[in-house]
Scaffold this motif. Structure first.
Motif, PDB file in Angstrom:
ATOM      1  N   ALA A  14       0.836  -1.203   0.000  1.00 48.41           N
ATOM      2  CA  ALA A  14       0.000   0.000   0.000  1.00 48.41           C
ATOM      3  C   ALA A  14       0.871   1.253   0.000  1.00 48.41           C
ATOM      4  CB  ALA A  14      -0.921  -0.017   1.215  1.00 48.41           C
ATOM      5  N   ARG A  15       2.031   1.222   0.731  1.00 48.62           N
ATOM      6  CA  ARG A  15       2.923   2.382   0.794  1.00 48.62           C
ATOM      7  C   ARG A  15       3.548   2.633  -0.587  1.00 48.62           C
ATOM      8  NH1 ARG A  15       8.429   2.928   1.837  1.00 48.62           N
ATOM      9  NH2 ARG A  15       9.020   4.914   2.867  1.00 48.62           N
ATOM     10  N   ASN A  16       3.943   1.557  -1.217  1.00 53.32           N
ATOM     11  CA  ASN A  16       4.551   1.716  -2.543  1.00 53.32           C
ATOM     12  C   ASN A  16       3.543   2.242  -3.552  1.00 53.32           C
ATOM     13  OD1 ASN A  16       7.040   0.782  -1.617  1.00 53.32           O
ATOM     14  ND2 ASN A  16       6.542  -1.364  -2.058  1.00 53.32           N
ATOM     15  N   ASN A  17       2.314   1.767  -3.475  1.00 53.65           N
ATOM     16  CA  ASN A  17       1.274   2.270  -4.384  1.00 53.65           C
ATOM     17  C   ASN A  17       1.059   3.767  -4.198  1.00 53.65           C
ATOM     18  OD1 ASN A  17       0.845  -0.260  -5.503  1.00 53.65           O
ATOM     19  ND2 ASN A  17      -0.776  -0.789  -4.010  1.00 53.65           N
ATOM     20  N   LEU A  18       1.035   4.214  -2.932  1.00 52.64           N
ATOM     21  CA  LEU A  18       0.839   5.641  -2.678  1.00 52.64           C
ATOM     22  C   LEU A  18       2.021   6.456  -3.205  1.00 52.64           C
ATOM     23  CD1 LEU A  18      -0.677   5.508   0.945  1.00 52.64           C
ATOM     24  CD2 LEU A  18      -1.865   6.157  -1.150  1.00 52.64           C
ATOM     25  N   GLY A  22       2.397   9.457  -6.177  1.00 53.57           N
ATOM     26  CA  GLY A  22       2.837  10.769  -5.745  1.00 53.57           C
ATOM     27  C   GLY A  22       2.147  11.267  -4.504  1.00 53.57           C
ATOM     28  N   ARG A  23       1.593  10.355  -3.734  1.00 54.47           N
ATOM     29  CA  ARG A  23       0.896  10.721  -2.494  1.00 54.47           C
ATOM     30  C   ARG A  23       1.766  10.365  -1.301  1.00 54.47           C
ATOM     31  NH1 ARG A  23      -4.836   8.027  -2.486  1.00 54.47           N
ATOM     32  NH2 ARG A  23      -4.830   9.137  -0.470  1.00 54.47           N
ATOM     33  N   TYR A  24       1.593  11.126  -0.250  1.00 51.95           N
ATOM     34  CA  TYR A  24       2.362  10.871   0.970  1.00 51.95           C
ATOM     35  C   TYR A  24       1.767   9.660   1.678  1.00 51.95           C
ATOM     36  CZ  TYR A  24       4.523  11.490   5.508  1.00 51.95           C
ATOM     37  OH  TYR A  24       5.199  11.286   6.678  1.00 51.95           O
ATOM     38  N   PRO A  25       2.614   8.683   2.085  1.00 44.10           N
ATOM     39  CA  PRO A  25       2.093   7.450   2.723  1.00 44.10           C
ATOM     40  C   PRO A  25       1.830   7.646   4.215  1.00 44.10           C
ATOM     41  CG  PRO A  25       4.441   7.261   2.403  1.00 44.10           C
ATOM     42  CD  PRO A  25       4.058   8.577   1.787  1.00 44.10           C
ATOM     43  N   SER A  32      -6.674   3.691   4.275  1.00 44.05           N
ATOM     44  CA  SER A  32      -7.683   3.822   3.222  1.00 44.05           C
ATOM     45  C   SER A  32      -7.350   2.940   2.036  1.00 44.05           C
ATOM     46  CB  SER A  32      -7.790   5.278   2.786  1.00 44.05           C
ATOM     47  OG  SER A  32      -8.710   5.417   1.720  1.00 44.05           O
ATOM     48  N   GLU A  33      -6.023   2.838   1.697  1.00 44.55           N
ATOM     49  CA  GLU A  33      -5.592   1.993   0.593  1.00 44.55           C
ATOM     50  C   GLU A  33      -5.857   0.521   0.893  1.00 44.55           C
ATOM     51  OE1 GLU A  33      -4.064   1.299  -3.169  1.00 44.55           O
ATOM     52  OE2 GLU A  33      -4.568   3.201  -2.184  1.00 44.55           O
TER      53      GLU A  33
END
Length: 358
Positions: A14-18, A22-25, A32-33
């Motif tokens: 989920a962190r890598n997807n964010l 370009g979103r802050y994890p 939410s992810e």
């Protein structure tokens, strides 16, 4: 509520997807992810391990922000759990209170119905007692009228008995005078016969000339004697009639005695009826007092029922307010805060709500 069974690989993905988007994890973004599952504390712990593995490339400002976010998340989660527990306890308490109030109201309504049926039954008993009281008064009045009639009849019979007694005494006096007259006549006749006999013996030679006159005198005396016998027979008949009248009056006197005994029995019955009347009046008075007491209890019970219904409405209003607070807390826990400042504001708002509830 967050699911506690997430894995570290899921957090990494989920962190890598964010990061790729370009979103802050942040913790909320990762949660939410993951589909709003997982504990924020667990997510924070996994993020910390990932950062340590990557060599702590993020600056101290990021670490401080993550710590604040983690603290805010744990505070929010704890606040949410405490609010759920408190709301559940309050809900159970209010449900128990509402059930108790319903039971109390049902008991009071049953008691009101019992008092009402008892009041109606006592009203029927009071009506029966009043009817019996009226009947006793009517019977007493009839007994008084009968007693007055018996008293008047006894007085009339006593007056008639006095008259008959006076007539009987008069007849006895007449009979006595008749016997005395007859005895006097017999004595006079005997003396006259003795005197005639002496005169006949002494003057037999002189009586021959006067024999006719003597026979006439004897015939006259014989007629007087016959009349005296007739008077005696008549007086004897009158005496017999007087005896029969006396016997009849004795029978009437015996009947008067039976009437007097009936009058005494009637007086005893009148006294018993008077006692029953006094007892009926006492029962009527007791029933009136008991009816007044039951009416007072009924009014108190109705007032208690109204007060309990008001308390029930107040408890329902409090339960509704708690439900609204719970809905607001649930709204405040939604994953729509995108920054640390917004999260802090949410925590402050929840703290203020929790403090206002306490």
């Amino acid at each position: 509520m967050a699911r506690a069974g997430i894995y570290k690989s899921e957090v990494v993905r989920a962190r890598n997807n964010l990061l790729s988007m370009g979103r802050y994890p942040s913790i909320d973004a990762i949660r939410s992810e993951l589909g709003d599952t997982g504990s924020k504390g667990t997510i924070h712990r996994y993020l910390k391990e990932i950062e340590e593995e990557e060599g702590g490339n993020t600056g101290s400002q990021v670490a401080v922000s993550e710590a604040i976010q983690d603290l805010a998340a744990r505070l929010a989660e704890r606040l949410h759990e405490e609010a759920d527990q408190r709301l559940a306890a309050l809900t159970d308490k209010h449900k128990a209170e509402i059930s108790a109030l319903h039971d109390t109201i049902a008991a009071l309504r049953n008691e009101v119905e019992s008092f009402r049926s008892q009041s109606e039954r006592q009203a029927l008993e009071l009506g029966a007692e009043k009817a019996a009281h009226t009947e006793i008064l009517s019977t007493l009045q009839e007994e008084r009228v009968a007693r007055a009639q018996m008293t008047q009849r006894i007085q009339d019979m006593e007056g008639q008995l006095a008259k008959e007694e006076a007539h009987r005494v008069s007849l006895e006096e007449k009979h006595q005078h008749a016997r005395e007259a007859l005895e006097h006549f017999r004595t006079a006749a005997k003396e006259q016969r003795e005197q005639d006999q002496r005169q006949f013996e002494q003057q037999i030679q002189f009586l021959q000339g006067e024999l006719r006159n003597a026979k006439e005198t004897a015939n006259a005396k014989q007629q007087e004697l016959i009349r005296s016998h007739e008077d005696n027979a008549r007086l004897s008949s009158e005496l017999t009639h007087a005896h029969s009248e006396l016997h009849r009056h004795d029978g009437e006197v015996r009947s008067l005695r039976s009437v007097k005994e009936q009058l005494a029995v009637a007086e005893v019955q009148i006294q018993q009826l008077s006692d029953q009347l006094a007892q009926a009046k006492g029962r009527v008075s007791n029933l009136d007092k008991e009816n007044q007491t039951n009416l007072c209890k009924l009014r108190e019970t109705m007032e208690t029922g109204q007060r309990l219904e008001a308390e029930l409405m107040a408890a329902k209003a409090v339960a509704a307010s708690h439900e609204k607070i719970f809905e607001k807390l649930a709204t405040l826990q939604s994953p729509q805060a995108k920054s640390t400042n917004a999260k802090k504001n949410d925590v402050d708002n929840q703290d203020s709500l929790f403090n206002s509830e306490e």
